[in-house]
Scaffold this motif. Structure first.
Motif, PDB file in Angstrom:
ATOM      1  N   PRO A 185       0.811  -1.382  -0.188  1.00  0.00           N
ATOM      2  CA  PRO A 185      -0.085   0.114   0.056  1.00  0.00           C
ATOM      3  C   PRO A 185       0.534   1.306   0.380  1.00  0.00           C
ATOM      4  O   PRO A 185       0.417   2.651  -0.596  1.00  0.00           O
ATOM      5  N   ASP A 186       2.008   1.038   0.972  1.00  0.00           N
ATOM      6  CA  ASP A 186       3.489   2.797   0.703  1.00  0.00           C
ATOM      7  C   ASP A 186       4.270   2.583  -0.154  1.00  0.00           C
ATOM      8  O   ASP A 186       4.588   3.376   0.231  1.00  0.00           O
ATOM      9  N   ALA A 187       3.522   1.722  -1.360  1.00  0.00           N
ATOM     10  CA  ALA A 187       4.940   1.327  -2.356  1.00  0.00           C
ATOM     11  C   ALA A 187       5.269   2.955  -3.209  1.00  0.00           C
ATOM     12  O   ALA A 187       3.550   2.932  -3.230  1.00  0.00           O
ATOM     13  N   ARG A 188       5.421   3.565  -3.484  1.00  0.00           N
ATOM     14  CA  ARG A 188       5.553   4.343  -5.780  1.00  0.00           C
ATOM     15  C   ARG A 188       5.359   3.305  -6.556  1.00  0.00           C
ATOM     16  O   ARG A 188       6.341   2.229  -6.324  1.00  0.00           O
ATOM     17  N   VAL A 189       4.739   4.102  -6.809  1.00  0.00           N
ATOM     18  CA  VAL A 189       4.248   2.957  -8.053  1.00  0.00           C
ATOM     19  C   VAL A 189       3.569   3.896  -9.225  1.00  0.00           C
ATOM     20  O   VAL A 189       3.237   5.024  -9.220  1.00  0.00           O
ATOM     21  N   LEU A 190       4.565   3.789 -10.694  1.00  0.00           N
ATOM     22  CA  LEU A 190       5.154   4.050 -11.880  1.00  0.00           C
ATOM     23  C   LEU A 190       4.275   3.378 -12.654  1.00  0.00           C
ATOM     24  O   LEU A 190       4.585   2.672 -12.915  1.00  0.00           O
ATOM     25  N   LEU A 191       3.565   3.853 -13.532  1.00  0.00           N
ATOM     26  CA  LEU A 191       3.138   3.249 -14.644  1.00  0.00           C
ATOM     27  C   LEU A 191       3.219   3.546 -15.907  1.00  0.00           C
ATOM     28  O   LEU A 191       3.187   4.392 -16.340  1.00  0.00           O
ATOM     29  N   TYR A 192       4.157   2.861 -16.784  1.00  0.00           N
ATOM     30  CA  TYR A 192       4.681   3.371 -18.187  1.00  0.00           C
ATOM     31  C   TYR A 192       3.760   2.715 -19.188  1.00  0.00           C
ATOM     32  O   TYR A 192       3.589   1.694 -18.855  1.00  0.00           O
ATOM     33  N   ALA A 193       2.965   3.578 -20.168  1.00  0.00           N
ATOM     34  CA  ALA A 193       2.573   3.312 -20.776  1.00  0.00           C
ATOM     35  C   ALA A 193       2.089   3.566 -22.609  1.00  0.00           C
ATOM     36  O   ALA A 193       1.966   4.754 -22.513  1.00  0.00           O
ATOM     37  N   PRO A 194       3.379   3.776 -23.157  1.00  0.00           N
ATOM     38  CA  PRO A 194       3.648   3.874 -24.550  1.00  0.00           C
ATOM     39  C   PRO A 194       2.538   4.105 -24.979  1.00  0.00           C
ATOM     40  O   PRO A 194       2.214   2.454 -25.387  1.00  0.00           O
ATOM     41  N   THR A 195       2.410   3.936 -26.405  1.00  0.00           N
ATOM     42  CA  THR A 195       1.568   3.687 -27.064  1.00  0.00           C
ATOM     43  C   THR A 195       1.992   3.384 -28.234  1.00  0.00           C
ATOM     44  O   THR A 195       2.776   2.386 -28.244  1.00  0.00           O
TER      45      THR A 195
ATOM     46  N   ASP B 142      -8.191  -3.634 -17.760  1.00  0.00           N
ATOM     47  CA  ASP B 142      -8.759  -2.492 -17.982  1.00  0.00           C
ATOM     48  C   ASP B 142      -7.620  -1.638 -17.059  1.00  0.00           C
ATOM     49  O   ASP B 142      -7.604  -0.996 -15.865  1.00  0.00           O
ATOM     50  N   ILE B 143      -7.544  -0.936 -18.060  1.00  0.00           N
ATOM     51  CA  ILE B 143      -6.171   0.731 -17.513  1.00  0.00           C
ATOM     52  C   ILE B 143      -6.784   1.323 -16.348  1.00  0.00           C
ATOM     53  O   ILE B 143      -6.057   1.720 -15.838  1.00  0.00           O
ATOM     54  N   SER B 144      -8.195   1.855 -17.314  1.00  0.00           N
ATOM     55  CA  SER B 144      -8.561   2.721 -16.000  1.00  0.00           C
ATOM     56  C   SER B 144      -8.162   2.383 -14.050  1.00  0.00           C
ATOM     57  O   SER B 144      -7.382   3.277 -13.543  1.00  0.00           O
ATOM     58  N   GLU B 145      -8.248   0.918 -14.143  1.00  0.00           N
ATOM     59  CA  GLU B 145      -8.063   0.691 -12.336  1.00  0.00           C
ATOM     60  C   GLU B 145      -6.370   1.032 -12.285  1.00  0.00           C
ATOM     61  O   GLU B 145      -6.230   1.003 -10.971  1.00  0.00           O
ATOM     62  N   LEU B 146      -5.264   0.679 -13.505  1.00  0.00           N
ATOM     63  CA  LEU B 146      -4.263   0.836 -12.988  1.00  0.00           C
ATOM     64  C   LEU B 146      -3.626   2.676 -13.335  1.00  0.00           C
ATOM     65  O   LEU B 146      -3.041   3.059 -12.439  1.00  0.00           O
ATOM     66  N   LEU B 147      -4.472   3.509 -13.897  1.00  0.00           N
ATOM     67  CA  LEU B 147      -4.039   4.935 -12.907  1.00  0.00           C
ATOM     68  C   LEU B 147      -4.902   5.278 -12.283  1.00  0.00           C
ATOM     69  O   LEU B 147      -4.171   5.812 -11.473  1.00  0.00           O
ATOM     70  N   VAL B 148      -5.757   4.186 -11.920  1.00  0.00           N
ATOM     71  CA  VAL B 148      -6.188   4.864 -10.078  1.00  0.00           C
ATOM     72  C   VAL B 148      -5.087   3.695  -9.079  1.00  0.00           C
ATOM     73  O   VAL B 148      -4.781   5.163  -8.352  1.00  0.00           O
ATOM     74  N   ALA B 149      -4.597   2.981  -9.807  1.00  0.00           N
ATOM     75  CA  ALA B 149      -3.810   2.588  -8.542  1.00  0.00           C
ATOM     76  C   ALA B 149      -2.265   3.010  -8.830  1.00  0.00           C
ATOM     77  O   ALA B 149      -1.306   3.055  -7.871  1.00  0.00           O
ATOM     78  N   ALA B 150      -1.783   4.231  -9.575  1.00  0.00           N
ATOM     79  CA  ALA B 150      -0.219   4.289 -10.236  1.00  0.00           C
ATOM     80  C   ALA B 150      -0.454   6.368  -9.138  1.00  0.00           C
ATOM     81  O   ALA B 150      -1.427   6.556  -8.731  1.00  0.00           O
ATOM     82  N   ASP B 151       0.699   6.302  -8.809  1.00  0.00           N
ATOM     83  CA  ASP B 151       1.395   7.445  -8.068  1.00  0.00           C
ATOM     84  C   ASP B 151       1.627   8.339  -9.625  1.00  0.00           C
ATOM     85  O   ASP B 151       1.243   9.679  -9.367  1.00  0.00           O
ATOM     86  N   ALA B 152       1.869   7.746 -10.522  1.00  0.00           N
ATOM     87  CA  ALA B 152       2.291   8.914 -11.355  1.00  0.00           C
ATOM     88  C   ALA B 152       2.709   8.082 -12.647  1.00  0.00           C
ATOM     89  O   ALA B 152       2.963   6.610 -12.815  1.00  0.00           O
ATOM     90  N   LEU B 153       1.442   9.338 -13.640  1.00  0.00           N
ATOM     91  CA  LEU B 153       2.055   8.135 -14.876  1.00  0.00           C
ATOM     92  C   LEU B 153       3.551   8.794 -15.742  1.00  0.00           C
ATOM     93  O   LEU B 153       4.086   9.892 -16.101  1.00  0.00           O
ATOM     94  N   ILE B 154       3.951   7.616 -16.732  1.00  0.00           N
ATOM     95  CA  ILE B 154       5.154   7.996 -17.814  1.00  0.00           C
ATOM     96  C   ILE B 154       4.644   7.740 -19.479  1.00  0.00           C
ATOM     97  O   ILE B 154       4.428   6.249 -19.590  1.00  0.00           O
ATOM     98  N   THR B 155       4.624   7.889 -20.240  1.00  0.00           N
ATOM     99  CA  THR B 155       3.385   8.191 -21.969  1.00  0.00           C
ATOM    100  C   THR B 155       4.441   8.441 -22.788  1.00  0.00           C
ATOM    101  O   THR B 155       5.613   9.310 -22.300  1.00  0.00           O
ATOM    102  N   ASP B 156       4.262   8.835 -23.787  1.00  0.00           N
ATOM    103  CA  ASP B 156       4.723   9.511 -24.576  1.00  0.00           C
ATOM    104  C   ASP B 156       3.631  10.405 -25.733  1.00  0.00           C
ATOM    105  O   ASP B 156       2.948  11.275 -25.548  1.00  0.00           O
TER     106      ASP B 156
END
Length: 488
Positions: free
Chosen positions: A311-321, A374-388
Motif C-alpha cells: 500500500p505504501d509503495a511508490r507506483v509508476l505506470l509506463y504506458a507508451p503507445t 482495464d487500464i483505468s484501474e491501473l491509472l487509479v492505482a498509480a502514483d504517476a504516469l509515464i507515457t509518450d
C-alpha cells in the motif's frame, strides 16, 4: 528420463505429464501472456506425474481458459534450470479440445466448432448473417466490443456497468477472441467468428464499440451503433494520417458510415474525430469518457493488492503507445533500472495492439500489466504516469496526479509515422524527457512537476471538464431516452 503426455477433460481440461525416473522440481506451461505451474507428484515405482490445468487466474481474477496461443512445456530442476527432456505425445493427446500438442509445444485455439473455423465456414456464417430477413425482430440487447475483443474494457465496459445497474433487463453480449477474456458480471461472452457471435451482432438493437467493426456489418432496420472511440487524439488519425492513400480513405469513410452516434471526451476531440472520420450530419455526444469515471471515484487499494504491491509503495505506470513500424511494445527503457533508480514499482502497459504479438516483461519490481483487463484501474492505482504520445495522457490528468513524458523518438514519430494535432512541447502537462537519465532525474525532482503546474491546470480545463465521475450515467441516460434499448 522418459515422459509421455495426454490431455484430460475430466474434471477440468488439463495436460497430464507422466515420467519415469527422477521427478523434476517443477513443471509448467509458459506462454506470452499466461503461464501455469505445478509440482510433480511421486506416483511410486520410480515414476511421477503432474497435471497442468489449461486454465489460469491472474491478478486475483477468476480462473479462465488459457488465452489462445503457443505454450512451451517446461520442466525445471531445483535450481530453476530447464531440463531438456523430450515429451512423447500419446495418440489421445495429439489434438483435442482445440488444443494440439506437438512435442514440447502446446497450441491452444479459441473453442469454435472446427466446421466454422475456416474460410469456408466463416463465409457461410457471413452469408447467413447478411441474408437475415430485413423484417426479423431485434433483441432488446447490447452487443459490446472493446479493442477487437482482446479484452472487455474501456468505455464499453463502463457503459455496460451502468446499463446493468439501471436497466438489468437488457441482455448484454460481449465479443471476445476466446474465453480467457473476462466479461462483466451478468454478461454473455460470444467468441468472435462463432455462430453465436454472428447471431448476437445481427440481432442486438444496440452495438457499443470502441474501434472499427472490421468484419462485414450490415445494419438492420432499427439497429444502432454507438462508437465510443478510445481516446482523445494527439496523433493524427484516419483521413489525417500522413501520405495520400486512396484505399485508406475509402475504408475510413465506409467504416464511419456504419456509426450512428459518436462519443467524445471533450469538444476538442469531437472536432478532430468528426473531420478525421468524415462523420458528417450525425450526432456526437460530448459527455466525457465513461471509462474515466473511476479516475474520480475509484480507490486503487484493491488493484494494488491484486498485483501484490504494498500500500505504501511508490507506483509508476509506463504506458507508451504503439508504433506503426513495429508490432511489440517499444524497448526504450531499462525498466528494472528505472524501478531501482526511483525506488518504485514499475507497471508496464503496452497498447492493445501489442497485446497479442508481445510478451510480458519481467524484472525486479517490474510488473507487466499489458493483459490486465482495464487500464483505468491501473491509472487509479498509480502514483504517476509515464507515457509518450498515447491518448492516456488526456485521461490521467483527470486524477490530478503527476504525468511525465518520455519521447526519445519524437522527431521520427511526429515527422514520419503520424504527425501531431498540436505542439506537445508547448502544452505538455508534465516534464518532457528524451533519455532515461533525464526521466529518472525528473521523477526524483518534485520541482519538475511544480514547474508545469499552470500548464497542467489549463490542460485539465480544456480536456477534462466533463470527466466528473458521471459520464456513464449521462451516456446511458441518453441511450435509454432515445429508445436504443428498453429498460426491460
Amino acid at each position: 528420463m522418459t515422459i509421455t503426455a495426454r490431455i484430460d477433460t475430466d474434471p477440468v481440461p488439463a495436460l497430464v505429464l507422466h515420467g519415469v525416473g527422477a521427478a523434476p522440481a517443477a513443471a509448467g506451461l509458459v506462454g506470452r501472456r499466461a503461464r501455469v505451474e505445478a509440482t510433480p507428484q511421486d506416483a511410486g515405482d520410480g515414476q511421477w506425474s503432474v497435471e497442468l490445468p489449461l486454465r489460469a487466474s491472474r491478478w486475483g481474477g477468476p480462473s479462465l481458459p488459457l488465452p489462445s496461443g503457443v505454450y512451451e512445456v517446461r520442466l525445471t530442476d531445483g535450481a530453476g534450470t530447464r531440463l531438456e527432456v523430450p515429451v512423447t505425445v500419446s495418440e489421445t493427446a495429439a489434438t483435442t479440445l482445440r488444443a494440439r500438442l506437438d512435442g514440447d509445444r502446446l497450441t491452444v485455439r479459441a473453442p469454435i466448432d472446427p466446421a466454422y473455423d475456416s474460410g469456408e465456414g466463416q463465409a457461410a456464417l457471413e452469408r447467413r448473417y447478411a441474408n437475415r430477413p430485413p423484417g426479423a425482430d431485434l433483441e432488446n440487447a447490447v452487443f459490446f466490443e472493446s479493442f477487437y475483443g482482446r479484452n472487455a474494457s474501456c468505455n464499453p465496459r463502463a457503459i455496460d456497468r451502468e446499463l446493468a445497474r439501471v436497466a438489468p433487463g437488457v441482455t448484454r453480449y460481449w465479443s471476445v477472441v476466446d474465453l480467457s477474456v473476462a466479461v462483466p458480471d451478468g454478461a454473455i461472452p460470444v467468441i468472435e467468428g462463432s455462430p453465436q457471435w454472428w447471431r448476437a451482432r445481427g440481432s442486438a438493437r444496440l452495438l457499443v464499440v470502441n474501434d472499427w467493426l472490421r468484419r462485414r456489418y450490415t445494419r438492420r432496420p432499427g439497429q444502432v451503433v454507438l462508437q465510443t472511440w478510445h481516446g482523445t487524439p494527439l496523433k493524427r488519425l484516419a483521413l489525417h494520417r500522413p501520405g495520400f492513400d486512396p484505399r485508406r480513405m475509402v475504408a475510413v469513410v465506409r467504416e464511419s458510415r456504419r456509426w450512428d452516434v459518436l462519443l467524445a471526451q471533450n469538444a476538442y476531440g469531437a472536432r478532430i474525430l468528426r473531420k478525421a472520420y468524415a462523420f458528417l450530419r450525425r450526432p456526437i455526444w460530448v459527455e466525457g469518457y465513461p471509462r474515466n469515471d473511476v479516475l474520480v471515484t475509484g480507490d486503487g487499494a484493491a488493484v494494488r493488492a491484486a498485483l501484490g504491491i504494498a500500500p505504501d509503495a511508490r507506483v509508476l505506470l509506463y504506458a507508451p503507445t504503439w508504433r506503426d513500424d513495429r508490432d511489440e511494445i517499444v524497448d526504450f527503457l531499462d525498466l528494472e533500472r528505472l524501478a531501482r533508480d526511483t525506488d518504485a514499482v514499475v507497471m508496464v502497459r503496452g497498447h492493445s495492439r501489442t497485446l497479442l504479438p508481445g510478451s510480458d516483461a519481467a524484472g525486479a519490481r517490474v510488473i507487466d500489466v499489458t493483459a490486465y483487463p482495464d487500464i483505468s484501474e491501473l491509472l487509479v492505482a498509480a502514483d504517476a504516469l509515464i507515457t509518450d504520445y498515447s491518448s492516456v495522457m488526456f485521461d490521467f490528468t483527470a486524477t490530478g496526479k503527476p504525468l511525465y513524458f518520455f519521447t526519445p523518438d519524437v522527431d521520427h514519430y511526429r515527422g514520419e509515422l503520424r504527425g501531431f494535432y498540436f505542439d506537445l512541447a508547448a502544452h505538455a502537462p508534465g516534464p518532457l524527457t528524451a533519455t532515461q537519465a533525464e526521466l529518472t532525474a525528473a521523477l526524483n525532482d518534485p520541482a519538475a512537476v511544480t514547474a508545469v503546474a499552470d500548464r497542467y491546470a489549463r490542460w485539465r480545463d480544456r480536456f477534462n471538464a466533463r470527466d466528473d465521475g458521471h459520464a456513464a450515467e449521462r451516456v446511458v441516460a441518453r441511450i435509454l431516452d432515445q429508445g436504443f434499448v428498453d429498460r426491460g
